[in-house]
Write an enzyme that holds these catalytic residues in place. Structure first.
Site, PDB file in Angstrom:
ATOM      1  N   GLU A 201       0.801  -1.219   0.000  1.00 45.12           N
ATOM      2  CA  GLU A 201       0.000   0.000   0.000  1.00 45.12           C
ATOM      3  C   GLU A 201       0.845   1.286   0.000  1.00 45.12           C
ATOM      4  O   GLU A 201       0.921   1.994   1.017  1.00 45.12           O
ATOM      5  CB  GLU A 201      -0.983  -0.010   1.176  1.00 45.12           C
TER       6      GLU A 201
ATOM      7  N   GLU B  66      -5.986  -8.052  -0.424  1.00 43.35           N
ATOM      8  CA  GLU B  66      -6.640  -7.790   0.868  1.00 43.35           C
ATOM      9  C   GLU B  66      -8.065  -7.357   0.608  1.00 43.35           C
ATOM     10  O   GLU B  66      -8.305  -6.511  -0.270  1.00 43.35           O
ATOM     11  CB  GLU B  66      -5.983  -6.634   1.646  1.00 43.35           C
TER      12      GLU B  66
HETATM   13  O1  IFM Z   1      -4.794  -3.442   8.845  1.00 48.67           O
HETATM   14  C1  IFM Z   1      -4.631  -2.838   7.589  1.00 48.67           C
HETATM   15  C2  IFM Z   1      -3.443  -3.421   6.885  1.00 48.67           C
HETATM   16  O2  IFM Z   1      -2.277  -3.253   7.615  1.00 48.67           O
HETATM   17  C3  IFM Z   1      -3.262  -2.792   5.531  1.00 48.67           C
HETATM   18  N1  IFM Z   1      -4.467  -2.737   4.769  1.00 48.67           N
HETATM   19  C4  IFM Z   1      -5.668  -2.295   5.425  1.00 48.67           C
HETATM   20  C5  IFM Z   1      -5.869  -3.025   6.730  1.00 48.67           C
HETATM   21  C6  IFM Z   1      -7.148  -2.537   7.427  1.00 48.67           C
HETATM   22  O3  IFM Z   1      -7.056  -1.183   7.728  1.00 48.67           O
END
Ligand code: IFM
Length: 437
Positions: free
Chosen positions: A167, A351
């Site tokens: 990210e 994710e």
């Molecule tokens: O917990 C985070 C993760 O570290 C990165 N992506 C989003 C998740 C939820 O906020």
């Protein structure tokens, strides 16, 4: 669940994700201090000033956690490696205990037929590098390549896939412009530098792994759908710029050899010297792209300096994070990324998931619904021609949700942070049925 494994191609991979600082217990095993330790120790930054010292104690309980991942029927496990655990000073002499830990962890995945999907950096920068300016310093690309080689020299022979950085928007904008994450800066110049250096560091890391002979290397970006909050052209323009900063900046760097003009208009006075010459490095050929997706935002114009937008409340049902539930956004980003940027490259959802105020015996219907609607959106994108190869649930375990501490529960498995007891939630059990072969 209203989907099952047989709805997907035979080689489609289901996985669950975690990250090192969020679960391992950073006080164990000789890890060096990270900027999250100092950020959390500063009053007002993190709910109850909680940190990752113990987290889920995955450092000692990883066998139990991987047993649960395997018993869910997953094909792969997405984890991250902590820079400060491997190189406590950020550079130089590796910590043998850190390297041994990741060696054991990867072998434990393979012993359970879980394909290791690694992310090298999920946000815990070693403090000696933060002291040198961290992501604002152009040398970070070389420091990151050194870390890449140190860890992948040890475990790279057993990786299914690797992405350098989780990210980039969070590393750049959230941490250096909005100040919500470590190092907590609110400065446009810091943000412009960090957003560019995260891209050059990505490029150097890919080069370092290719030099080790590794393949199946990718990148993982996060996406938010930007709705104009009303029908005015000003709101439409504000939403477009939000989309530029969040979604188009990093894809532009990785796949088009340029940053979007609307973002560069605001960033130009603040970009590091010579940035225009770095796209050869940034645009290293990749084998796949991962998309992280959770929500949408409603955007309004705002007074004041560039970028001149702000968020407004939206009408859809929300998760414990206050994030609207909008599965159409996932379908949008998969099809748009494929058509505009990656053009046939394999995509993964790396994710997606929701936080809820769960107790171990909560019926968990909200999470089951969230997973159903988002997996359906991804399946629809596949049916529309997107080469989607896998879907990853965030997260395997309840864990440290950064500035929001341990209260926001994203896990398929409940963790009692007093006793560290793990209890699979109803969504976990529903996935066991859905993923059965
Ligand atoms: O917990 C985070 C993760 O570290 C990165 N992506 C989003 C998740 C939820 O906020």
């Amino acid at each position: 669940m209203n989907f099952k494994r047989s709805d997907f191609p035979e080689d489609f991979l289901f996985s669950a994700a975690t990250s090192s600082y969020q679960i391992e217990g950073h006080s164990f095993g000789g890890a060096g201090l990270t900027h999250w330790d100092t950020f959390a120790a500063t009053p007002g930054n993190v709910v109850r000033a909680e940190n990752g010292d113990i987290a889920c104690d995955h450092y000692h309980r990883y066998e139990e956690d991987l047993d649960l991942a395997a018993a869910m029927g997953l094909d792969a496990y997405r984890f991250s490696t902590s820079w400060a655990r491997v190189l406590p000073e950020g550079r130089g002499t590796p910590n043998p205990e850190g390297l041994d830990f990741y060696d054991r962890l990867v072998d434990a995945m393979l012993a359970r037929n879980l394909k290791p999907m690694a992310t090298l950096y999920h946000w815990e920068l070693p403090v000696p590098l933060a002291d040198l300016g961290g992501w604002r310093n152009p040398d970070i690309a070389h420091w990151f390549a050194e870390f890449t080689t140190a860890i992948m020299d040890r475990i790279g022979d057993r990786m299914f896939s690797v992405a350098p950085i989780n990210e980039p928007w969070c590393v750049g904008w959230l941490s250096h412009f909005l100040g919500h994450h470590a190092p907590g800066l609110r400065d446009i110049r810091a943000a412009a530098h960090a957003m560019h250096h995260v891209m050059t560091a990505h490029g150097r890391s890919i080069q370092a792994m290719r030099a080790l002979g590794m393949d199946n290397l990718g990148a993982v970006c996060n996406f938010e759908y930007a709705h104009p909050a009303n029908d005015t052209p000003e709101a439409a323009q504000a939403a477009r710029l939000y989309d530029g900063v969040y979604n188009r900046f990093f894809l532009g760097g990785l796949f088009k050899g340029e940053y979007p003009a609307d973002v560069i208009e605001g960033f130009t006075p603040h970009m590091p010297k010579g940035w225009e010459k770095d796209f050869g490095l940034i645009g290293q050929p990749l084998d796949w792209l991962g998309l992280n997706y959770y929500t949408c935002k409603r955007i309004l114009p705002d007074d004041g300096p560039w970028p001149g937008y702000k968020e407004a409340d939206g009408p859809l049902p929300k998760t414990q994070m206050g994030w609207e539930i909008y599965p159409d956004g996932l379908h949008h980003f998969l099809t748009w990324t494929h058509e505009e940027y990656t053009k046939g490259l394999p995509l993964y959802v790396t994710e997606s998931g929701m936080a809820n105020a769960d107790t171990p015996d909560h019926p968990d219907q909200e999470r089951i619904d969230y997973l159903n609607t988002h997996v359906a959106a991804a399946k629809q994108a596949m049916d529309d021609g997107v080469p989607l190869k896998g879907y990853t649930f965030w997260s395997l375990l309840d864990n440290y949700e950064w500035a929001l501490g341990y209260e926001k529960r994203f896990g398929l498995i409940h963790v009692d942070f007093e006793t560290l007891e793990r209890t699979p939630k109803a969504s976990y059990h529903a996935l066991v049925k859905a993923l059965a072969r």
